[in-house]
Design an enzyme around this catalytic site. Sequence first.
Site: not given
Ligand code: BG6
Length: 519
Positions: A201-202, A264
Amino acid sequence: MSVAETIAHLESAVPIAGRKAPPCTVVIFGAAGDLTQRKLVPALYNLANQRLLTASGFATIGFARRELDDAGFREYLGGELRGHVGESFDDGVWSWLCTRTSYVSGNFDDPAAYERLAAQLERAQQEFGTAGNVLFYLATAPEHFGLVARMLKARGLLDQSGGRWRRVIVEKPFGHDLASARALNRELQSELAESQLYRIDHYLGKETVQNLMVLRFSNAIFEPIWNRRYIDHVQITVAETLGVEKRGGYYDKAGALRDMVPNHIFQLISLVAMEPPISFQADAVRDEQCKALRAMQPFTPADVLSRVVRGQYAAGNAGNKTLPAYRAEHAVAPESTTETFVAMKLGIDNWRWSGVPFYLRVGKALPKRTTEISIHFRKPPMVLFRHTEVESTKPNVLVVRIQPDEGIALTFGAKVPGAALRLGSVFMDFSYSDHFGSTPATGYERLLFDGMLGDQTLFQRADMVEASWAVVDPILDLWTKVLPHDFPNYHAGTAGPVDADELLARDGRQWRTILDTTS
Ligand code: BG6
């Protein structure tokens, strides 16, 4: 430094952070895709640049269907890399990484392609001393996760005998509801041990997200007041200015709820809500996160109607860009009922949080890109001020800014100078970059590095994924039965549908404004 000098330096230098990844090969499935080019290879580059990869024991292999040779793959990556790593780009570091980068082209279901991969892994081991350790990264469409794991196992590539390790990182989305997440867990667990499986989960790669635990548990002042006696409510906002861009095909099937909430946002909530773990060992932390997720109040159909709001954007201006209506975006159905905005009120049924609402909202095409968690403390009593000009006291708010301007702010009341007793709300603000400077990062560095080290703390365990889907499932169920009748219901560039404001107004509360993240 010349290219040769940089390479010599990489080979000899000690890592900046004190430890290096063990020798290994990183194999990326779906290597011709966007994620590899935008995030994964820039992250490997940044790790190399920070001297965190073992210079005498690292290689990377791309695997994808596209017909390319090694040189073509390197060219494909190099073309965009400079743009993604910015000013820290150094030809020497890229040249070092390039010589260790190769490519295997093939279909995910073709045994011959896995033979070629096995041979390439063998070569990497001989040539670059990777000790037979492999981190497989499945950056593919989710329908291939099970297949790739099966094929890897069938070719013996997941075998950890002889002291070597084999691990698999799986990208999101992990299932599209509880049943599919369970099925995927079963499928992967029949090929791999849970200790080999890294569900990414990034958001957990973001510095400020990791800082949540440090903030809570390395400071004496927060933990005693981190509960229902002092906290009135919690707000979580994940606002993006972008629309769906080129991802309409995926997004129109997923929607904002699936795309952001059980992964997230629930990760953020679990870190805010969890009990102190007995140690920072992976399972000790994940046990507590999982308990917090399991304590989330289940939604009945009536709750979904009253406590969850969905929205979809109409054309407008967001973040200085004109956006078409969602329904006019590429690969989106013209009558689409997919939500691009969700807000909800969640309860966590445990001793610490009973009665404290967690309000969350997430959306595309909002006025400003901002991700923040705000802890709203209870208001102090008015008793001392009732015979003064002060009309009300203001609650303290602790704001953890996840992005873009990472930091922490605390608002508190202060006397406005002058003869009369008037209260003003002021804030103390800590900004990560002012204090620590900024290190170029894509957010994937830490996660790849932990994968190489075998640290699963920042990866989701099977039970966490299932507990999260269990909360979201009743909402998905009801939404397929009761279609939205008012879409589109907010204009791009506004803060979402009015129903989201009413959700809080009913409780006598209001959202923090999306335009103002520091006060
Ligand atoms: C991704 C989603 O996991 O996270 C995207 O699929 C979203 O829709 C993105 O834009 C948001 O990531 P970050 O790191 O830009 O907040």
